[in-house]
Design a protein around this motif. Structure first.
Motif, PDB file in Angstrom:
ATOM      1  N   LEU A 493       0.865  -1.205  -0.069  1.00  0.00           N
ATOM      2  CA  LEU A 493       0.140   0.073  -0.049  1.00  0.00           C
ATOM      3  C   LEU A 493       0.866   1.377   0.028  1.00  0.00           C
ATOM      4  O   LEU A 493       1.602   1.444   0.675  1.00  0.00           O
ATOM      5  CB  LEU A 493      -0.947  -0.102   1.140  1.00  0.00           C
ATOM      6  CG  LEU A 493      -2.235  -0.845   1.020  1.00  0.00           C
ATOM      7  CD1 LEU A 493      -2.899  -0.604   2.573  1.00  0.00           C
ATOM      8  CD2 LEU A 493      -3.115  -0.358   0.091  1.00  0.00           C
ATOM      9  N   ALA A 501      -5.587   4.612   4.058  1.00  0.00           N
ATOM     10  CA  ALA A 501      -4.820   3.449   4.398  1.00  0.00           C
ATOM     11  C   ALA A 501      -5.382   2.184   5.202  1.00  0.00           C
ATOM     12  O   ALA A 501      -5.361   1.044   4.854  1.00  0.00           O
ATOM     13  CB  ALA A 501      -3.231   3.581   4.848  1.00  0.00           C
ATOM     14  N   LEU A 502      -5.807   2.676   6.414  1.00  0.00           N
ATOM     15  CA  LEU A 502      -6.061   1.627   7.307  1.00  0.00           C
ATOM     16  C   LEU A 502      -7.537   1.131   6.789  1.00  0.00           C
ATOM     17  O   LEU A 502      -7.735  -0.141   6.787  1.00  0.00           O
ATOM     18  CB  LEU A 502      -6.678   2.294   8.481  1.00  0.00           C
ATOM     19  CG  LEU A 502      -7.420   1.772   9.658  1.00  0.00           C
ATOM     20  CD1 LEU A 502      -6.448   0.431  10.181  1.00  0.00           C
ATOM     21  CD2 LEU A 502      -7.800   2.633  10.846  1.00  0.00           C
ATOM     22  N   ARG A 505      -6.415  -1.325   3.975  1.00  0.00           N
ATOM     23  CA  ARG A 505      -5.605  -2.426   4.635  1.00  0.00           C
ATOM     24  C   ARG A 505      -6.947  -3.586   5.145  1.00  0.00           C
ATOM     25  O   ARG A 505      -6.836  -4.596   4.884  1.00  0.00           O
ATOM     26  CB  ARG A 505      -5.070  -2.034   5.826  1.00  0.00           C
ATOM     27  CG  ARG A 505      -4.201  -3.333   6.481  1.00  0.00           C
ATOM     28  CD  ARG A 505      -3.261  -2.894   7.610  1.00  0.00           C
ATOM     29  NE  ARG A 505      -2.445  -4.115   7.893  1.00  0.00           N
ATOM     30  CZ  ARG A 505      -1.412  -3.778   8.598  1.00  0.00           C
ATOM     31  NH1 ARG A 505      -0.695  -2.563   8.798  1.00  0.00           N
ATOM     32  NH2 ARG A 505      -0.624  -5.034   9.002  1.00  0.00           N
ATOM     33  N   HIS A 506      -7.804  -2.861   5.770  1.00  0.00           N
ATOM     34  CA  HIS A 506      -9.029  -3.816   6.420  1.00  0.00           C
ATOM     35  C   HIS A 506      -9.741  -4.627   5.149  1.00  0.00           C
ATOM     36  O   HIS A 506     -10.018  -5.962   5.337  1.00  0.00           O
ATOM     37  CB  HIS A 506      -9.867  -3.209   7.022  1.00  0.00           C
ATOM     38  CG  HIS A 506      -9.673  -2.815   8.573  1.00  0.00           C
ATOM     39  ND1 HIS A 506      -9.814  -3.834   9.480  1.00  0.00           N
ATOM     40  CD2 HIS A 506      -9.134  -1.521   9.233  1.00  0.00           C
ATOM     41  CE1 HIS A 506      -9.340  -3.147  10.615  1.00  0.00           C
ATOM     42  NE2 HIS A 506      -8.860  -2.110  10.334  1.00  0.00           N
ATOM     43  N   LEU A 508      -8.600  -5.267   2.112  1.00  0.00           N
ATOM     44  CA  LEU A 508      -7.776  -6.247   1.389  1.00  0.00           C
ATOM     45  C   LEU A 508      -7.396  -7.282   2.593  1.00  0.00           C
ATOM     46  O   LEU A 508      -7.584  -8.901   1.970  1.00  0.00           O
ATOM     47  CB  LEU A 508      -6.267  -5.755   1.493  1.00  0.00           C
ATOM     48  CG  LEU A 508      -6.407  -4.619   0.222  1.00  0.00           C
ATOM     49  CD1 LEU A 508      -5.014  -3.691   0.279  1.00  0.00           C
ATOM     50  CD2 LEU A 508      -6.416  -5.251  -1.176  1.00  0.00           C
ATOM     51  N   GLU A 509      -7.536  -7.187   3.930  1.00  0.00           N
ATOM     52  CA  GLU A 509      -7.204  -8.482   4.773  1.00  0.00           C
ATOM     53  C   GLU A 509      -8.478  -9.076   4.690  1.00  0.00           C
ATOM     54  O   GLU A 509      -8.483 -10.608   4.860  1.00  0.00           O
ATOM     55  CB  GLU A 509      -6.715  -7.976   6.016  1.00  0.00           C
ATOM     56  CG  GLU A 509      -5.258  -7.519   6.054  1.00  0.00           C
ATOM     57  CD  GLU A 509      -5.009  -6.935   7.426  1.00  0.00           C
ATOM     58  OE1 GLU A 509      -5.690  -6.646   8.169  1.00  0.00           O
ATOM     59  OE2 GLU A 509      -3.909  -6.612   7.454  1.00  0.00           O
ATOM     60  N   THR A 514      -2.546 -10.022   2.129  1.00  0.00           N
ATOM     61  CA  THR A 514      -1.522  -9.894   3.105  1.00  0.00           C
ATOM     62  C   THR A 514      -0.837  -8.489   2.807  1.00  0.00           C
ATOM     63  O   THR A 514      -0.316  -8.365   1.528  1.00  0.00           O
ATOM     64  CB  THR A 514      -0.478 -10.898   3.283  1.00  0.00           C
ATOM     65  OG1 THR A 514      -0.935 -12.084   3.445  1.00  0.00           O
ATOM     66  CG2 THR A 514       0.170 -10.581   4.516  1.00  0.00           C
ATOM     67  N   VAL A 515      -1.249  -7.330   3.307  1.00  0.00           N
ATOM     68  CA  VAL A 515      -0.520  -6.027   3.353  1.00  0.00           C
ATOM     69  C   VAL A 515       0.707  -6.286   3.849  1.00  0.00           C
ATOM     70  O   VAL A 515       1.162  -6.330   4.966  1.00  0.00           O
ATOM     71  CB  VAL A 515      -1.346  -5.051   4.102  1.00  0.00           C
ATOM     72  CG1 VAL A 515      -0.718  -3.652   3.716  1.00  0.00           C
ATOM     73  CG2 VAL A 515      -2.664  -5.081   3.407  1.00  0.00           C
ATOM     74  N   ASP A 517       3.354  -3.877   3.540  1.00  0.00           N
ATOM     75  CA  ASP A 517       3.680  -2.619   4.229  1.00  0.00           C
ATOM     76  C   ASP A 517       2.690  -1.513   3.689  1.00  0.00           C
ATOM     77  O   ASP A 517       2.094  -1.981   2.680  1.00  0.00           O
ATOM     78  CB  ASP A 517       5.239  -2.258   3.551  1.00  0.00           C
ATOM     79  CG  ASP A 517       5.963  -1.307   4.525  1.00  0.00           C
ATOM     80  OD1 ASP A 517       5.269  -0.856   5.404  1.00  0.00           O
ATOM     81  OD2 ASP A 517       7.126  -1.004   4.259  1.00  0.00           O
ATOM     82  N   ILE A 518       2.862  -0.576   4.540  1.00  0.00           N
ATOM     83  CA  ILE A 518       2.253   0.750   4.169  1.00  0.00           C
ATOM     84  C   ILE A 518       3.161   2.070   3.922  1.00  0.00           C
ATOM     85  O   ILE A 518       3.691   2.295   5.089  1.00  0.00           O
ATOM     86  CB  ILE A 518       1.224   0.992   5.037  1.00  0.00           C
ATOM     87  CG1 ILE A 518       0.143   0.125   5.038  1.00  0.00           C
ATOM     88  CG2 ILE A 518       0.210   2.513   4.844  1.00  0.00           C
ATOM     89  CD1 ILE A 518      -1.271   0.217   6.271  1.00  0.00           C
TER      90      ILE A 518
END
Length: 609
Positions: A493, A501-502, A505-506, A508-509, A514-515, A517-518
């Motif tokens: 990301l 970004a948060l 991430r949620h 995608l997960e 699997t994230v 890195d941001i």
């Protein structure tokens, strides 16, 4: 004027004579005044204009002859015609004296009515004609004054107008050149009048062709035209102008072209800037909506009911809205930290009587201001529910220091109930942590029994630090197997908005990805990409004011499929990457998953070839 009556004056010391004479003269449009002495007559003549005066020769005191001489010695009464009226016998000496005194005629008593009316009619008509001439004179003077005023206004408008006024003849020779034209083109009238507009270099061939076309266009009633053309400024060179033209006919075969010219160079530049600003505005709006979307989703995830969701989401949204108001007042430039704190007090989030603040005057950039607004809202809300502000004796100490553009804030609670560390971090804790821009270790909490202490380090303040742009090194693409779905996919990301970004991430997960890195800057994105171990990348269209062209180029070199996630439209994204899909902020989860799955499937198909 024509509405004023004609006036005659009768001067006689005998009332009966006055009455008889007035009865003979009476008619429509005539006013007959009378005086019984020379002094009364002179007073009346100072007030009115008389077309004729009848003077009795024999009057006590000043007689008619003497009154006539007085009248002739005064400018105002010198032109009044005089007819003497007398009962004396006709005597040449008296007649001579009367004419010498300025009389135009004699009437002897007893008066012949026909003769009197005939003589009076002549002077009545003369008086009417004099009134008409006065009226015509006044009208001509009014017309002349109006003409002079209009000409003066036109000259003033032409000289002071931001427009340039230029007149050309049918050969395109310059016949007039206003002060506005001198200012607009840096050329004086003395240097151009009588010269060809093209030979002087002011008008180019294309412009001359347009103007000749206007002159050649048949039409009546002064045809009008307009066009954009380039005209020459003596000191600057060619400038963009909007030209309005009227063709005027001055006689058989004689035409002139009257031009009004507006310099639109600034407008052209403003249009270009406006296009950029519209793109930036779209980016800001969509980023804001994406933040609101993230706040709504995360608040819903952490809430145990609609009432709790409404309270938490509404409070956070209001905090964000008030921060936007502060930035709007500052035209989206830097805004003071103290103003943000005052806003939290006025909204009731913080108690001004129990807040102790200490720190230098600091201004925050718009992005930092919005994040810190949510952070202070969460800190104040938590303190009111569980911390120092939940009891009457509790206090908040807010201190900050600014060192090399790095702002360190300390939130310290004292006097509240005993503090125990929370078992798990909720969304409120995440919002507080977002104040540091997502940098690791930027926000820390010390859960002391006497009160929690939060330390927030902002690496970017009023003047954000820009990372050094690093060009993408040439890295040969390594063939590798990539997943066809998000399940098990490793995703990088690249997003500088912590809440967005948060939220990404949620999503995608939850889809099984699997994230890895941001990252929030161009330099960090390049480092993360070179480190490898990623199957897919989501790339923001702009990172802290820096373009992401180098990052996109590196992904292409490494054969890493990626898509843009941005508030910008396609025209404001890096050019040459049309193959990368665009997910516009705020995004829909189903659109995100569909776009990424399609991108992965396309990558697998290309690898198989």
């Amino acid at each position: 004027m024509p509405d004023r009556p004609i006036r005659f004056l009768i001067v006689d010391d005998i009332v009966e004579n006055i009455v008889a004479l007035e009865a003979l003269l009476r008619r429509e449009g005539l006013v007959v005044d009378y005086a019984r002495s020379a002094s009364e007559a002179l007073e009346l003549m100072l007030l009115h204009d008389y077309a004729l005066a009848f003077l009795d020769v024999q009057m006590p005191g000043t007689d008619g002859y003497e009154l006539a001489e007085l009248m002739r010695s005064t400018e105002r009464t010198r032109g009044v015609p005089i007819i003497f009226v007398t009962a004396a016998e006709m005597d040449e000496a008296r007649r001579f004296r009367g004419y010498e005194a300025g009389a135009v005629d004699y009437i002897f008593k007893p008066i012949d009515p026909v003769i009197l009316k005939s003589k009076a009619e002549v002077f009545f008509r003369i008086g009417r004609q004099a009134r008409e001439l006065e009226r015509q004179r006044d009208e001509m003077q009014d017309i002349a004054r109006h003409r002079d005023n209009v000409m003066a206004q036109l000259r003033a408008h032409a000289d002071n107008s931001p427009l340039a006024f230029v007149t050309l003849d049918s050969e395109l020779d310059i016949r007039s050149w206003s002060k506005g034209a001198e200012r607009m083109f840096g050329r004086s009238a003395g240097d151009l009048l009588g010269f060809s507009a093209t030979a002087s270099g002011w008008l180019d061939r294309d412009g001359a062709q347009v103007l000749r076309g206007w002159l050649a266009t048949p039409g009546d009633h002064a045809p009008r035209f307009s066009a954009e053309m380039v005209l020459d400024h003596a000191g600057v060179g060619p400038i963009s102008c909007e030209v309005y033209g009227s063709v005027l006919t001055e006689g058989p075969g004689l035409q002139t072209l009257s031009l009004q010219i507006l310099d639109i160079t600034d407008r052209k530049q403003a249009e270009e800037v406006r296009s950029l600003l519209i793109g930036e505005l779209n980016h800001r709006i969509k980023n804001t909506l994406a933040n609101v979307q993230a706040i709504a989703r995360q608040s819903l995830r952490q809430s145990h009911g609609l009432d709790e969701f409404e309270a938490s989401f509404g409070g956070r949204l209001q905090a964000l809205a008030r921060a936007h108001s502060i930035l709007s007042d500052a035209t989206w430039a830097s805004a003071p930290l103290d103003q943000l704190i005052d806003d939290q007090i006025s909204s009731g989030t913080l108690d001004g009587d129990r807040l102790r603040r200490n720190g230098p005057p600091v201004e925050l950039s718009p992005d930092t201001m919005l994040r810190l607004a949510l952070t202070l809202h969460e800190l104040g809300t938590n303190a009111a529910k569980y911390g120092a502000l939940s009891v009457p004796q509790g206090l908040i100490e807010l201190d900050w220091q600014l060192t090399n553009h790095q702002l360190t804030l300390t939130w310290r609670e004292t006097g509240g109930p005993p503090v125990t560390p929370p078992q798990g971090g909720g969304f409120g804790t995440t919002l507080i942590s977002a104040a540091g821009g997502g940098d690791s270790g930027a926000v820390t909490a010390d859960w002391r029994p006497e009160g929690v202490v939060w330390t927030i380090v902002l690496a970017e303040g009023a003047t954000p630090l820009r990372g050094t742009r690093t060009s993408a090194d040439s890295i040969p693409a390594q063939p590798q197997r990539r997943p066809a779905t998000l399940d098990g996919c490793r995703v990088l990301l690249v997003e500088d908005e912590p809440l967005v970004a948060l939220d990404l991430r949620h999503e995608l997960e939850e889809a099984g990805a699997t994230v890895t890195d941001i990252v929030r800057s161009v330099e960090d994105a390049l480092d993360a990409a070179r480190g490898g171990g990623i199957d897919l990348a989501l790339l923001d269209g702009n990172l802290r004011g820096e373009p992401v062209d180098d990052v996109a180029a590196l992904f292409d070199q490494m054969s890493v499929p990626f898509c843009f996630v941005s508030g910008y439209g396609r025209e404001h994204l890096p050019q040459g990457f049309d193959h990368a899909p665009l997910i516009e902020k705020p995004f829909r989860p189903d659109t995100l998953r569909m776009t990424l799955t399609s991108l992965l499937s396309r990558g697998v198909a290309q690898a198989a070839q």
